[in-house]
Each structure stands twice: as structure tokens, then as C-alpha cells.
Design an enzyme around this catalytic site. Structure first.
Site: not given
Lengths: 286, 286, 286, 286
Positions: A158, A196, A198
Site C-alpha cells: 500500500s 493495495s 492506499d
């Protein structure tokens, strides 16, 4: 809570996935020591901790981050240029199949647009090698067979993007800023892969909110959204600094051998320079 | 993460505000012990912990919840009727100025509508006394001067509402269910006061998602949204069980004296019965 | 767009489902006439139109709302008490199986809390009869067999709740206000049934944003979220006025016969008074 | 409504800003003609219309889109390659200071990943010239003084990105897909400027939902999120096709003179080829 109340309090801590609660707990201890009224006269406390999964290099099951490390990080925090590369929560990070970690970048807006600063610190731990682009050049594809990339599953990390500005912006406007961070990440080639997580958070240092203000209302200063030139310059700066900071996290990180002899290679700078030169990139012609 | 991926894994833990990270950390330990591949071959782990601020009664600064308590809670978890009132994370809760805590309720839909169960467990810690309504009767106003209410600041808690069903619903539909929980809370008189971090989470036990499914696609069974009769019955049941469970958290909790001799009175049941009778409420005429 | 930029411009129009685009188009015409720079020097325009499905009573396929009606509504808009009941966009509405429509209510906060006004206008078109509660009394169940309820499918409407205040609140805070509107709706017995597109919008009249401000920043006045007493009073008022306005939409609407001789009965006030009396409700004891 | 119920019905229409309600109204007419039960036995209807502000080239105040154009567009819709460039809703669009409009692109996943197609059609109307990047090459900066760019205010448009796939994805997964569209847009240099109302919508053709299904539950086929290889390939394809489609909207659009002799230059392809060659871009070396 941040979106609901529109403010931050205390430090933002960055660590790895499996220590996130431990760091938050230490951060809470630190806050409670600082504020003896917490959990007595009042309850509210916001502890912000973000994380990346570093378990390819790190012995993540070992849970090696202790609360003392959190206290030390807060006490030794200072102004000036932060350390980049394989430091802090970014120590074991992998970015586009190369050694990643902490990166930072900033922009200063022209005086006519307010002279504000937009700065970021990223903890970068995402992407597969073939996706890496530097200034648009497909560096990852050119280096696909240079040295082995960590196995695919491990790449799923991430990217934490913290954006700070002294521009007077409301929480609504800061969310607009935070969303632009992902556009900077996209320029490096990221596609926000399945695993991921993020995360972007933006804050302004322009104004403080007092807990016990004497008056019923308070005046806050903001840049109106109608000031398109300044707002756009802030958006542009946000996107630019995030792109640059992610690249800096790669440039500042060396090859690392971690747990179980797992190895992640640092981005080979001479090879990168040669590739950029091959693509006629003017910045490296000098 | 739950909204992004649409599934839950592992237990849902309820505790008080200042132990939430500690409980999450223990839950993570438990999960990592169960799954040795976590933080080795893969990273993903979801730990769900919700909390209420109980610091009027509880010595919250003492941080008395230890990880052993989490392990014990998981190991001794069982089916059947959960304990209600001043137990677990609800031990120090205050609801509408009376002693609150854990409450539960469930409904069984008619066979023609699928025969599904909708159940809830709430950790109830919100509201000021004058707002309490039972079956619409302004019980709180009637009891405003019965015994002192805890000081106002302390009342600012929250309500955690966990809704479980065996109806086959998608994550999108479960979010629709979760949003209806707040309507049940509203019926008791709550207005989601400023500091109240109310939270609802809904899950279905109808289907499990395999981590390593052999085929590229899988078939899942859902009730189509066009089946309005069943969807509406599920919404109605959700709202009803949350209202009832919050009231049950009051009915099941006795007066408690906590830290610094702070006292929170249990809802006086004979007085409540008398008030309901005064309002001609048929349920108490018998 | 409203959430993104945090402001409103122009009127909020309420109509029925199948005229919503036509009304928006007329509203746009009106705005473009007022602002000759629109679609020349600049593009931005926000037209807000909300709707309820009134097709049980109304010949909705006929699309009878013409643009002249929109212009007329704007030109004849005035201060003071709005008309309630079967007027405007609420003409064909059905609420809890009775004739619904437009309702309004307001509260004035004490001077010590700022002396602000919170007001609402609702277009009420939702719910089934058995769910109607007035001050908590199950009036709907008591009147279940009084006169026939419209067929079930037709009840699936929605409720539009517009909240206005002169309290100086940010767009973030106004979203907090808007979310409390649903709690007021819940008190009347609504469970946000499957097809019910309930919508709340809140705005503050305290401050205007100038399109072409001369300075780079502007000062705005807000009530800090830490002023819990005032914020809570605003939340309480919001919930209260929405509950009252929905009931007022019922009290102000008479039996109506619509297209195809479809009939919707107005809430029978003497019967309601008797029911409230039966439930010992003090307001009707006089 | 789409997020709430998780499905689409009917066409997706693209037009310019000031005809959006008119097109929606026509779309509603078309739908009501097709479904005589609408506004009689049931109310539900979803009309999807997206727009870009084209008022630099177009006489937007003239409102030249008539409902017949909508009917004609639906009736003449066909499979195969859509027209690109200055057609339909994209006729007056400006992208990165050049003539933009409609663009399209698609990818076919390998059979091992399901053999699914991901396709997009974009209506591209955003960005300032200095930001345009093609395959990472700063084409916009190189062409900054080639021919005048439209005045800055006018550039503030938006980008509509419609993504279609035959991969069996849930509405939750399709939202994940839609969010990746913005990453593809970012690669072209866009920073989502202040006035840019960028919008992405993704749908799957894999499954239809029946309005009047006979059974209480239905089985739907989905790719589990744990199939990371396929999910990632879908994310990658989404990002790639949006980037390519935006560039195609530029490649397919010629210089246009619009209202008041406003002129927007088409991207000069020979100059672009020379710039890409200068940057050593291998695709143009042949």
C-alpha cells in the site's frame, strides 16, 4: 472521526501492518499523559496510525516495534528535511519490485498565488516492477529482467501519503487535496492493485481549533473555491509532490536482505539514468 | 476494508474506548496464531473492534483490559442467548442517563418471506435522560428528577450495533441493513449527539468466501432487491431489534457505583411500568 | 457538486418523480436568464430539484408540470409560513397510507445557545399505515382497518427533508445536520423501506460566498464543534422539526381522489385525538 | 440510486452541460413508452445522463439538443467500433487545450485470466495544455506555444468515463473498477482541476436482474476478490483503456471553429510524432 469533526490532533504515526495497534496504543498513552483530563473530564482522542505490509523483508510476526520506539519517535521529531529511504515504518517496504520506503517532496507556490507550501511524506510499498514509470519513461519494463523481483504476492502493499500545507483550507477542501494524491501515485504507474490499501490524508497548519473557545462562534480563514488559480496550483502541487516523493523513496533506498534471506534490490541508479537518456529525457542529457 | 472487500473474518470484539487498540492487538495475535501463513505468505487480516467511552464509571486511564481477556472471550464464546446489561464492553456504559450496556434482540421472518432471522447485539452508551422514549412514551422526561443523572459531558458516548442475519445478502445489501439500525436507535429518542460515535455493522452467515477457491468464478445466492416484501421485512426487523436491544440494555442493568464513587442509576422498572400504564400503554395493562 | 464545493445557489425545487428533469430544465433557464455570463464566460450552475413518486393519485404519465409553473413558483415565493398539505410537489403524496404532502416546522434556540432558528420543509410520501406513530403512539395500527389503505406497491415513495438554519455552520457541519433529519423521520415510524429514496439537504443562510472576491482568502464564521451545547441543541432541533413537519403534512392534508378514481384518505383527526387520549397522552387531555 | 441498488437500466446518455436535463427528460419519455407499467403499477426508473461543459465552442445557451436527437441516438445505436472525436456529446469538447471529444479503447484479458473484455468510452473535456502527457512524454509543454490555447477559464471541463466489461463483477467490485478509471486519466497529466466534474461509471454485461423473479433468491456469478491475478488484470486494463481512450479522443479530433469564432486546435499529429521521436519513444521509431 477526522471526516466527521474536520480536525486532527497529535502526531501521525507510520508503521508496518502488524504493529499498527501497538503503535496506536502507545500514541494513546502519550496523549493521555499529555492530557490528564482525557478519560476523566472528557473522552475525545484521535490517534492516527497508518501502515504498510512489510512482511517480505521484515519478521512481521515478531512484532518488533515497542512502545518506547513510539515515544522516542515523537520526542526526537524535528523540523527540516526528513530522512528518506529504508527508515522508520518504511524500513521493509517494497515499491514496484524495488526497495522502497519513505520519500518526501514539497513545492512553494508563487507569491501571487499565496506563496503557500505543499509538502508530502509518503510511505511507499506498492506496485509491480513492470508498472514503474519515471517521468513517464517505462523504467520498470526496461529493468524487468535486471535482477529478480520479489514474488508477486508479496508486492501487494500500500502507499500512505501524508500531505501538509500552510494554505488555509477547510476540511472539505483538504479532502479535495487528499484525493489528488492518488493522481500523483498513478503517474508512477500504480493501478491500486487488489490488495493495495492506499491512503491519503491532508492537513493544514494554518489554523488551530481551541478546545475551550470563549465565544460562541469563531472566525476561520479560507481560500474560497472560486479562487481557481490558487486552488488549481494547490492541486497541481499535491499531484506533483506525491509523484516525486514516491520516486524519492526509490532513489533513497538501497538493496536490503531481510528475514529468511529474502532480498529486494534497490533501484539501480546508473541503469535508470541510462534508460532515461535512451528515452531522450532532457533532464539527464546534462 | 470491510466496505472495500465486502466480507468479514474472525470475531467482532466490543470493548471500551481506551482499550480498543489493545484488544485489536490481541485479536491480531489470536488470528496470527490461527493462521501461520499471515505475515509470511500473505498479509491480509481484518480485526474488528468497536468501543464506547465508559470513563465516568470505569477507571479508563487504568487500561484494565488485558490480552488474556480477549483470548478468554473468544474461547468461551458460545451460541444461545448472550448475557445482557453490565457485562463485557458494556460494563461501564451509560444510556439516556441510566445504567446501560449490552442488549440483544431478534426476529424471525415468516416462512413466506424466507423464514430468516435478524438479530442484534448492541453496546449502548449514549443519550441524555430527557430524550429516553420507551415505545414512544417519554419515560425520560417523566423520570427527569427521579435520581441525579450523571453530569452532561459524561453522557456523550456512542452506540455500537452489530446486526447478524442468515438471509443471503450481498455486502451492498448489508450496508442497507446497517443504515436502518440508526432508525431503530432514533426510536428510543437518540439524536446522535455531537460526540456520539454511533456505529452499525451488519453481516450475513449465509455464505462463506473461500480464500483459495479452485474456480475462476463462484456463485453466490442473494435475495434480489426486487423482492420488496422480504427486503422490507428485513429492514423492519432490523429497526425493531435495535430499538428493543437498546431498551433491553437498560432493563438488564442495575445501579452501579464506579471510580471516584461516581454512581449511575439503573432504570427503575416499577416506575417505568407505572409511567407506561399512565400513558395507557396496553402492554402493561395486564 | 454540493458536497464537493460546499455551497448552494438558487432555489431548491420540489416536484414529483417524472417531472424532475423538466423542473430542473426550467430552473436552469431561469438561472441562465439571471446570469448572462453562464455558458459564456463560465460554466458553473447548480440546480437542485428533489422529487417524490405520486403516481397513485397523480396522472404522472401525463407530465403536467410545465416550465411556467416553475417560473411562477419562483416569482411568487415569499417569506412567512408556507402552505402545507396537498400543495406543490406534495399534491399527490401518500404518507403512512394517508394523504401526505408538504409539512413544515421550526424551532428557536435559547439566546444562551445562540438564538438560532432551525426550520424544515418536508415533502412527505413514504411509509405503510401500520408503521405510523404520533408522539410514539401506534396510531397506524389503531387505524389499520379504518378505511382502506392504498395498495402496498404504491406506498413506496420517499421523503424530501429540507433544513434551513441561520446558525453559521460549515458544509461539513451541515451534513451532520442533514443526517439527523433521518432520525426525526424514524420517530414517525418510517423504516426507509426498499424503494424509499429519502433525501435530506441542509443549508445555512448565515453567510454568502462571493463569486469574485477581491482577496485571496476570506473569513468565515462558524460554531466550533467543541461548543457541544449549541451543536447538540441544533441536532435536537433538527430531529424535532422533521418529526413535527412530517406529522403536519398529514394533519394538513384532506382525503383526495386522483387518477382512475384512486382514493387516499386524509388522517381522521377526531379518531387520532381519541387514540392519543386512549394512550393517556397529556397533550390531548385538555 | 445506482450505488444503492447496484444495477443499471436503459441507456447511458452523454451530452453537454446545459442539455443534461433535457436529454434525461427524453430518456425518461423513451423508457416510459417502453414500459407502460412505469408511473402506473410501479415507479422505479433510472435515467443516466452525463455531461461536459462545451460552451467555449458550442452555443450552449442555445440549447440545441432536442428530444428527437435522443430518440434517434438510441434507435441508431449499434455494436462495433463507436465513432470518435468531435461527435455526439463530445462535439464541442476541449482536452488539454486541444480539440477533444469521444474516445474509446478496449483490452482482452488472456484466457487464463478469464478472457474477459474491458472497454471504455470517454467524453473528454478537461486539462490545460502544459499538463498533457502522451506515454509520459510532456507533449503539452513541448507544444505550449505552437498555437494559442483557449483561454484558461474555458478549459475547466470534465471527463466522463464509462467502463463496460463482460467480467462477472458485483456492484461493489464495479465501483472498485470505476475508481481505477481516474488513475488512467491521471496518466495523461490531468490533476482533476477545481471545476472539473470528472465522473466514472462501470457496468458489467455478464448478468441481468429480472424484475419479477419467481424465486425468493437468485444465484449470481462473481469473480472472488481473492482471485488477485484476474482482479489485478481487470484493474490494469481499466487504467490502460481510459488512458488510451482519452488520447484517442485527441487523435481523432480536428481543429474546430465554434461560436463567436472561438477556435480550438486539433492536436497536430506530425508534431506529436516528432516530439515522441525526440524523446526516443520506441513506438514511433518504426
Amino acid at each position: 472521526v477526522i471526516n466527521e469533526f474536520g480536525f486532527l490532533m497529535g502526531p501521525i504515526a507510520l508503521t508496518n501492518s502488524f504493529n499498527v495497534y501497538r503503535v496506536a496504543d502507545a500514541l494513546q498513552d502519550w496523549s493521555m499523559d499529555l492530557h490528564p483530563e482525557i478519560a476523566r473530564e472528557q473522552s475525545g482522542l484521535i490517534c492516527v496510525v497508518a501502515e504498510c505490509a512489510d512482511d517480505y523483508l521484515n519478521d512481521a510476526r515478531g512484532r518488533h516495534v515497542q512502545r518506547e520506539a513510539v515515544f522516542q519517535a515523537i520526542e526526537t521529531a524535528s523540523g527540516g528535511m526528513p530522512a528518506e529511504g529504508s527508515v522508520g515504518g518504511g524500513t521493509g517496504d517494497v515499491t514496484f519490485g524495488f526497495k522502497g520506503g519513505i520519500g518526501t517532496a514539497s513545492r512553494l507556490l508563487p507569491a501571487a498565488l499565496g506563496g503557500y507550501t505543499v509538502a508530502t511524506l509518503v510511505q511507499s510499498n506498492f506496485g509491480i516492477r513492470e508498472n514503474l514509470h519515471i517521468c513517464g519513461v517505462p523504467v520498470g519494463r526496461e529493468l524487468l529482467h535486471w535482477q529478480p523481483e520479489p514474488p508477486l504476492r508479496k508486492n501487494e502493499g500500500s502507499c500512505v501519503m501524508v500531505i501538509a500545507t500552510d494554505a488555509p483550507l477547510s476540511s472539505r477542501q483538504l479532502r479535495r487535496i487528499a484525493r489528488r494524491a492518488f493522481l500523483g501515485q498513478a503517474r508512477t504507474g500504480g493501478v491500486a492493485r487488489n490488495g493495495s490499501g492506499d491512503l491519503a490524508i491532508a492537513f493544514s497548519t494554518a489554523q488551530r481549533i481551541q478546545r475551550d473557545a470563549p465565544s460562541l462562534t469563531e472566525k476561520f480563514e479560507f481560500i474560497p473555491d472560486f479562487r481557481e488559480d490558487t486552488i488549481n496550483a494547490l492541486f497541481q502541487a499535491t499531484t506533483d509532490v506525491v509523484e516525486e516523493a514516491i520516486l524519492n523513496s526509490l532513489f533513497a533506498s538501497d538493496t536490503m536482505t531481510g528475514r529468511d534471506d529474502n532480498i529486494v534490490y534497490g533501484l539501480p541508479l546508473p541503469e535508470v539514468a541510462a534508460i532515461l537518456r535512451k528515452y531522450g529525457f532532457p533532464l539527464v542529457e546534462a
